[in-house]
Write a protein that holds these residues in place. Sequence first.
Motif, short mmCIF file in Angstrom:
data_model
loop_
_atom_site.label_atom_id
_atom_site.label_comp_id
_atom_site.label_asym_id
_atom_site.label_seq_id
_atom_site.Cartn_x
_atom_site.Cartn_y
_atom_site.Cartn_z
N GLY A 1 56.73 44.15 -12.44
CA GLY A 1 57.96 44.91 -12.18
C GLY A 1 58.37 44.93 -10.72
N LYS A 2 57.43 44.53 -9.85
CA LYS A 2 57.76 44.54 -8.42
C LYS A 2 58.68 43.38 -8.04
CE LYS A 2 53.18 46.38 -7.22
NZ LYS A 2 51.92 46.06 -6.51
N HIS A 7 65.10 48.25 -10.52
CA HIS A 7 63.75 48.45 -11.05
C HIS A 7 63.89 49.45 -12.19
CE1 HIS A 7 59.28 48.63 -9.62
NE2 HIS A 7 59.40 48.45 -10.92
#
Length: 281
Positions: A48-49, A60
């Motif tokens: 997810g980064k 995000h």
Amino acid sequence: TDFKSDKQPTWCPGCGDFGTMNGMMKALAETGNDPDNTFVVAGIGCSGKIGTYMHSYALHGVHGRALPVGTGVKMARPDIEVMVAGGDGDGYSIGAGHFVHAVRRNVDMTYVVMDNRIYGLTKGQASPTSRSDFETSTTPEGPKQPPVNPLALALASGASFIAQSFSSDALRHQEIIQEAIEHDGFGFVNVFSPCVTFNDVDTYDYFRDSLVDLQEEEDHDPDDYEAAKEVILDSEKEYQGVMYKNEDSVPYHEKHGVTEDMSDIPDGAPEDAMDLVREFY
Ligand code: SF4
């Protein structure tokens, strides 16, 4: 590429996500996109980064909810390139419901799942794609249930494009992502993206030794549904390549006449919120 941000990734050295992201950035550039027309939506987890490390519009999302956000972006702006990224925990556990419905809507975006068969960010618990005998701190005797087959789930949900790649096979991975981007509809790519810290079973060596490339299987025709089914349900082998591609696919926004004209926003939408949206775009 232009798609690399100035943020230094905090992924563990050797993490498969580096290769996955590089291929995504190159594929976006090769398909004529640039950061100004690209929107990356990320889920939660190590994967997810990615929205921070890529230079583009990005959001995000919430755990398992990246696909609905991507769908919203594409519906508001069908003219921009939308790429959604997440992990196997994010996408096939809490996000499994959204996955099924995004697939069947056939929204024209690319969904890249960095599948390392473990929860990495929370330090190594069994994920939906972990093997049934995969021992972790929370499953000392393994999860004792068969892993989800994400490709089969996509096929059963009516997918128009299903592919699988390996982050370390850089050129093939990039080519496969490119094909997903160019596909008119929902381009789903499950990417084997090894977690070098918590998974000592599904390693680089394992995938290097075991993956069969569909490009070398000369008789595989991705437009042949039955052939795709056979490859996807094969329990003996794991494949990389494009398993299924419906050449007649019509993406949601074309099928249902969604336009990019923001004046189409229905009366009654909160005006200040819509001003914000217009300003953002
Ligand atoms: Fe990658 Fe695993 Fe490290 Fe997360 S914990 S950054 S998935 S190697």
